[in-house]
Write an enzyme that holds these catalytic residues in place. Sequence first.
Site, PDB file in Angstrom:
ATOM      1  N   ASP A  37       5.487   5.068   5.111  1.00 26.39           N
ATOM      2  CA  ASP A  37       6.475   4.224   5.805  1.00 26.39           C
ATOM      3  C   ASP A  37       6.821   2.975   5.011  1.00 26.39           C
ATOM      4  O   ASP A  37       7.867   2.366   5.231  1.00 26.39           O
ATOM      5  CB  ASP A  37       6.017   3.862   7.237  1.00 26.39           C
ATOM      6  CG  ASP A  37       4.683   3.151   7.298  1.00 26.39           C
ATOM      7  OD1 ASP A  37       3.771   3.545   6.550  1.00 26.39           O
ATOM      8  OD2 ASP A  37       4.540   2.201   8.091  1.00 26.39           O
ATOM      9  N   HIS A  38       5.966   2.603   4.042  1.00 31.12           N
ATOM     10  CA  HIS A  38       6.230   1.406   3.230  1.00 31.12           C
ATOM     11  C   HIS A  38       6.958   1.729   1.935  1.00 31.12           C
ATOM     12  O   HIS A  38       7.323   0.809   1.200  1.00 31.12           O
ATOM     13  CB  HIS A  38       4.920   0.664   2.952  1.00 31.12           C
ATOM     14  CG  HIS A  38       4.359   0.062   4.209  1.00 31.12           C
ATOM     15  ND1 HIS A  38       4.342  -1.289   4.453  1.00 31.12           N
ATOM     16  CD2 HIS A  38       3.877   0.657   5.337  1.00 31.12           C
ATOM     17  CE1 HIS A  38       3.851  -1.494   5.657  1.00 31.12           C
ATOM     18  NE2 HIS A  38       3.546  -0.333   6.214  1.00 31.12           N
ATOM     19  N   HIS A  88      -7.324  -2.041   5.588  1.00 30.57           N
ATOM     20  CA  HIS A  88      -6.475  -1.064   6.290  1.00 30.57           C
ATOM     21  C   HIS A  88      -7.179   0.294   6.212  1.00 30.57           C
ATOM     22  O   HIS A  88      -6.547   1.342   6.132  1.00 30.57           O
ATOM     23  CB  HIS A  88      -5.116  -1.033   5.585  1.00 30.57           C
ATOM     24  CG  HIS A  88      -4.011  -0.313   6.299  1.00 30.57           C
ATOM     25  ND1 HIS A  88      -3.880  -0.275   7.666  1.00 30.57           N
ATOM     26  CD2 HIS A  88      -2.955   0.410   5.803  1.00 30.57           C
ATOM     27  CE1 HIS A  88      -2.784   0.428   7.973  1.00 30.57           C
ATOM     28  NE2 HIS A  88      -2.221   0.864   6.867  1.00 30.57           N
ATOM     29  N   HIS A 139       7.332  -5.217  11.750  1.00 35.40           N
ATOM     30  CA  HIS A 139       6.798  -3.845  11.777  1.00 35.40           C
ATOM     31  C   HIS A 139       6.106  -3.578  13.120  1.00 35.40           C
ATOM     32  O   HIS A 139       5.015  -3.034  13.189  1.00 35.40           O
ATOM     33  CB  HIS A 139       5.823  -3.714  10.598  1.00 35.40           C
ATOM     34  CG  HIS A 139       5.305  -2.333  10.288  1.00 35.40           C
ATOM     35  ND1 HIS A 139       5.649  -1.202  10.972  1.00 35.40           N
ATOM     36  CD2 HIS A 139       4.446  -1.916   9.327  1.00 35.40           C
ATOM     37  CE1 HIS A 139       5.020  -0.162  10.456  1.00 35.40           C
ATOM     38  NE2 HIS A 139       4.288  -0.570   9.450  1.00 35.40           N
ATOM     39  N   HIS A 141       0.860  -1.187   0.000  1.00 32.16           N
ATOM     40  CA  HIS A 141       0.000   0.000   0.000  1.00 32.16           C
ATOM     41  C   HIS A 141       0.896   1.237   0.000  1.00 32.16           C
ATOM     42  O   HIS A 141       2.111   1.129   0.144  1.00 32.16           O
ATOM     43  CB  HIS A 141      -0.982  -0.003   1.179  1.00 32.16           C
ATOM     44  CG  HIS A 141      -0.362   0.062   2.549  1.00 32.16           C
ATOM     45  ND1 HIS A 141       0.473  -0.910   3.040  1.00 32.16           N
ATOM     46  CD2 HIS A 141      -0.459   0.986   3.543  1.00 32.16           C
ATOM     47  CE1 HIS A 141       0.847  -0.599   4.269  1.00 32.16           C
ATOM     48  NE2 HIS A 141       0.299   0.568   4.597  1.00 32.16           N
TER      49      HIS A 141
HETATM   50 ZN   LIG Z   1      -0.092   1.371   6.546  1.00 33.74          ZN
HETATM   51 ZN   LIG Z   2       2.946   0.549   8.074  1.00 35.33          ZN
END
Ligand SMILES: [Zn+2]
Ligand SMILES: [Zn+2]
Length: 263
Positions: A53-54, A140, A227, A49
Amino acid sequence: MPDAKRGGPATLVKAGTTQILVDAGRAVVMRLTGAGSLPIFLSGVLITHLHSDHLTDLNDVITTHYIMSQTETPLHIYGPPRTQEVVDGILASLAPDISYRLAHHPDTLWWQPKIIVTEVTPGMTFTLGEVQISVGQTNHAPVEPTVSYRIEHEGKSLVLGGDGIPCPTLDAICKGADAYVQTVLREDLVSLVKNKRFLDILDYHSTVEQAAQTATRAGVKKLILTHYVPSIQPGQEEEWRALAAAHFAGEIVLGDDLTATTI
Ligand SMILES: [Zn+2]
Ligand SMILES: [Zn+2]
């Protein structure tokens, strides 16, 4: 949260000669190097996604792949709709750098980075190197769209659930998998921090217990936690493992930076 000892979310999957990076969080190229890999060795990058942060260091994957390639070599990136928009933005930010390199190395570098983006949706399947990949839907919300990936190789299967809370489509893609990687938080610890924006994260991430319950419902053999929010403090490892073990009888791996496990 920034942490001097932890990279951001990213998982390297090796299957035969195929290497796949799933997500590209902070310090991902440093951690790839620590795992004995490099961006030029990747068959592809899968993005679950578009939370920053990814993918905050996807630009480093793209740049390092570009400047280390000795011939015009494509980098394949798969991600949910709008991934192309994100990659276009990264490439736009790299325009000055690319122009300097082209001007400096006219005999050995005459091509622009060749990034091939495939936007994926749940239900899609594709082949990457020696593995088959299927795409699942995750929850999410309010982040949409978000996806999970199931990677199959020589009868073994691995699911990367990304961020999200339990849902029937996550159970479905995990069904019978040899291993399942899930990002997790500790609700009891996060709840101690009386900051509204921090507390908001509770409603769209799996807790350790929920990840374990998903693994049990789906009949997964190995649960890999990653994570973590907050960071696991030294000496707390068994506490985290016990929270999962109360709901899952299989093997539990605490996926700290550079943890490796074989399926
Ligand atoms: Zn996320
Ligand atoms: Zn995340």
